[in-house]
Every structure is written in C-alpha cells, then in structure tokens.
Design a protein around this motif. Structure first.
Motif, PDB file in Angstrom:
ATOM      1  N   LEU A  29      38.133  34.812  39.151  1.00 52.04           N
ATOM      2  CA  LEU A  29      38.904  36.032  38.980  1.00 52.04           C
ATOM      3  C   LEU A  29      39.942  35.848  37.885  1.00 52.04           C
ATOM      4  O   LEU A  29      40.331  34.732  37.547  1.00 52.04           O
ATOM      5  CB  LEU A  29      39.592  36.417  40.283  1.00 52.04           C
ATOM      6  N   CYS A  30      40.398  36.963  37.346  1.00 55.40           N
ATOM      7  CA  CYS A  30      41.422  36.979  36.304  1.00 55.40           C
ATOM      8  C   CYS A  30      42.695  36.298  36.826  1.00 55.40           C
ATOM      9  O   CYS A  30      43.096  36.493  37.981  1.00 55.40           O
ATOM     10  CB  CYS A  30      41.714  38.423  35.917  1.00 55.40           C
ATOM     11  N   ASP A  31      43.326  35.468  35.982  1.00 53.19           N
ATOM     12  CA  ASP A  31      44.537  34.746  36.372  1.00 53.19           C
ATOM     13  C   ASP A  31      45.786  35.632  36.392  1.00 53.19           C
ATOM     14  O   ASP A  31      46.847  35.180  36.806  1.00 53.19           O
ATOM     15  CB  ASP A  31      44.776  33.557  35.425  1.00 53.19           C
ATOM     16  N   HIS A  33      48.287  38.107  37.876  1.00 54.60           N
ATOM     17  CA  HIS A  33      48.631  38.393  39.268  1.00 54.60           C
ATOM     18  C   HIS A  33      48.197  39.810  39.656  1.00 54.60           C
ATOM     19  O   HIS A  33      48.501  40.766  38.950  1.00 54.60           O
ATOM     20  CB  HIS A  33      50.144  38.241  39.477  1.00 54.60           C
ATOM     21  N   GLY A  34      47.458  39.922  40.729  1.00 52.67           N
ATOM     22  CA  GLY A  34      47.051  41.217  41.251  1.00 52.67           C
ATOM     23  C   GLY A  34      45.761  41.771  40.669  1.00 52.67           C
ATOM     24  O   GLY A  34      45.271  42.790  41.129  1.00 52.67           O
ATOM     25  N   CYS A  35      45.195  41.133  39.664  1.00 56.18           N
ATOM     26  CA  CYS A  35      43.968  41.627  39.039  1.00 56.18           C
ATOM     27  C   CYS A  35      42.757  41.079  39.788  1.00 56.18           C
ATOM     28  O   CYS A  35      42.689  39.889  40.099  1.00 56.18           O
ATOM     29  CB  CYS A  35      43.903  41.223  37.564  1.00 56.18           C
ATOM     30  N   GLU A  36      41.801  41.940  40.071  1.00 51.71           N
ATOM     31  CA  GLU A  36      40.593  41.550  40.805  1.00 51.71           C
ATOM     32  C   GLU A  36      39.354  41.530  39.909  1.00 51.71           C
ATOM     33  O   GLU A  36      38.240  41.424  40.400  1.00 51.71           O
ATOM     34  CB  GLU A  36      40.358  42.518  41.977  1.00 51.71           C
ATOM     35  N   GLU A  37      39.530  41.648  38.588  1.00 55.96           N
ATOM     36  CA  GLU A  37      38.406  41.636  37.655  1.00 55.96           C
ATOM     37  C   GLU A  37      37.928  40.203  37.413  1.00 55.96           C
ATOM     38  O   GLU A  37      38.633  39.245  37.687  1.00 55.96           O
ATOM     39  CB  GLU A  37      38.817  42.260  36.316  1.00 55.96           C
ATOM     40  N   LYS A  38      36.739  40.084  36.829  1.00 51.17           N
ATOM     41  CA  LYS A  38      36.152  38.786  36.494  1.00 51.17           C
ATOM     42  C   LYS A  38      36.935  38.170  35.332  1.00 51.17           C
ATOM     43  O   LYS A  38      37.130  38.804  34.296  1.00 51.17           O
ATOM     44  CB  LYS A  38      34.696  38.986  36.098  1.00 51.17           C
ATOM     45  N   CYS A  56      40.633  38.698  32.405  1.00 50.16           N
ATOM     46  CA  CYS A  56      39.640  39.736  32.139  1.00 50.16           C
ATOM     47  C   CYS A  56      39.888  40.214  30.704  1.00 50.16           C
ATOM     48  O   CYS A  56      40.896  39.860  30.092  1.00 50.16           O
ATOM     49  CB  CYS A  56      39.770  40.890  33.142  1.00 50.16           C
TER      50      CYS A  56
END
Length: 177
Positions: A29-31, A33-38, A56
């Motif tokens: 997941l994206c580093d 904070h709070g991002c759920e994208e690849k 992402c």
C-alpha cells in the motif's frame, strides 16, 4: 455427499488464464498516511539514500513536485552537475525520433518544429492539418500560378521542403508504431 468439482489446472491448454491463481497476491500500500491505493512508485527518503518510500501515482506526483535536484549546491556545482547530466544523456537527445509520445509532447525534432513554423502550424498539429496547410500555401505560390516570380518560387520550395520533413517524420512514426 457433494460432487467433487474438477480443477481448472489440468490438461493442456490450461483452462484458466496464466495470470490467474488462487493464492493471495501481496500488494504494497501507499506509504502516505491514510491512503489505501497500491504503492508502486518508489521515491527516495533522502538524497543518496537506498531507502525508498512507495507511493501511489497521485502521492508520488505530490512528493516529486517539491523535489529540487540541485538543493544544497552552489552556482558552480549546479552548472557542473547540469553539464555532466547533459553529457550522460546526450544519446537520448540524439535518438529523439525514437520517442514514445505523440506530436506536441517533446517528441518532435528541431527540424520538424521549424517545418511547422514555416507552415504556420502549432506544435501539436496532426499530419492531416500539415497536409492541408501545405496544399493551401503551395497552391498560392506555385510556379505555374506565378510564373517568373522568384520570391514565390523560393516560398514554394520552402513549403515543399517543410512538407517533406514532416512527411518523413510521420512515416517513421507509422513504421515504428
């Protein structure tokens, strides 16, 4: 007793796609904070560090927008580094006609840009617009239309050469792609 289902992994050809599998795929997941994208875009944590953040595309673009490659260098060091970068990348500039993009995005050579200026077209003009502009301009100054007019003959040659440069570039793009 339930009937056993046959697996899709038997025989040749395989009955399922080669990229399909039943195992769970590991996705980083994206580093941010709070991002759920690849998170598939690596970015350095600090200059000259092997450690990377993985963002992402959206957050990588945000991270890189403030990146200053020449930060901390004085004017002479900046000039030296820029010169060495240009020397190392000279092969890419020479092979610019192998670019991946379409027209108007930096993939046109300097000769093509001059030819577009002669025909009074924008940098992103497609070949149909080039052909139309060339026909209109060439008809106006053709030696049959203006016999004995040296200036018109020179303009006709200029338009003809510009068209040939752009036609050759278009044929290269079609042949390559």
């Amino acid at each position: 007793m339930p009937k056993a289902r046959r697996s899709n992994d038997w025989g040749f050809p395989r009955w399922r796609g080669y990229d399909e599998s039943r195992e769970a795929a590991t996705v980083r997941l994206c580093d941010r904070h709070g991002c759920e994208e690849k998170g598939d875009c690596p970015a350095p944590k600090s200059p000259n560090s092997p450690e990377r953040w993985y963002f992402c595309q959206k957050h990588a673009a945000e991270y890189n927008s403030k990146w200053d490659y020449f930060e901390g260098l004085d004017k002479a060091e900046k000039a030296a580094r820029a010169k060495s970068e240009q020397a190392e990348n000279a092969g890419y500039a020479e092979a610019q006609h192998y670019g991946w993009g379409g027209s108007g995005d930096g993939s046109r050579s300097a000769d093509e840009m001059r030819a577009l200026e002669v025909l009074e077209l924008d940098a992103d003009a497609d070949f149909a617009a080039v052909k139309k502009a060339w026909r209109v301009k060439a008809k106006a100054v053709h030696p049959d239309v203006k016999p004995g007019d040296r200036e018109a003959a020179d303009l006709f040659q200029k338009y003809q050469l510009a068209y040939e440069v752009l036609k050759a570039a278009e044929e290269r793009r079609e042949w390559k792609g």
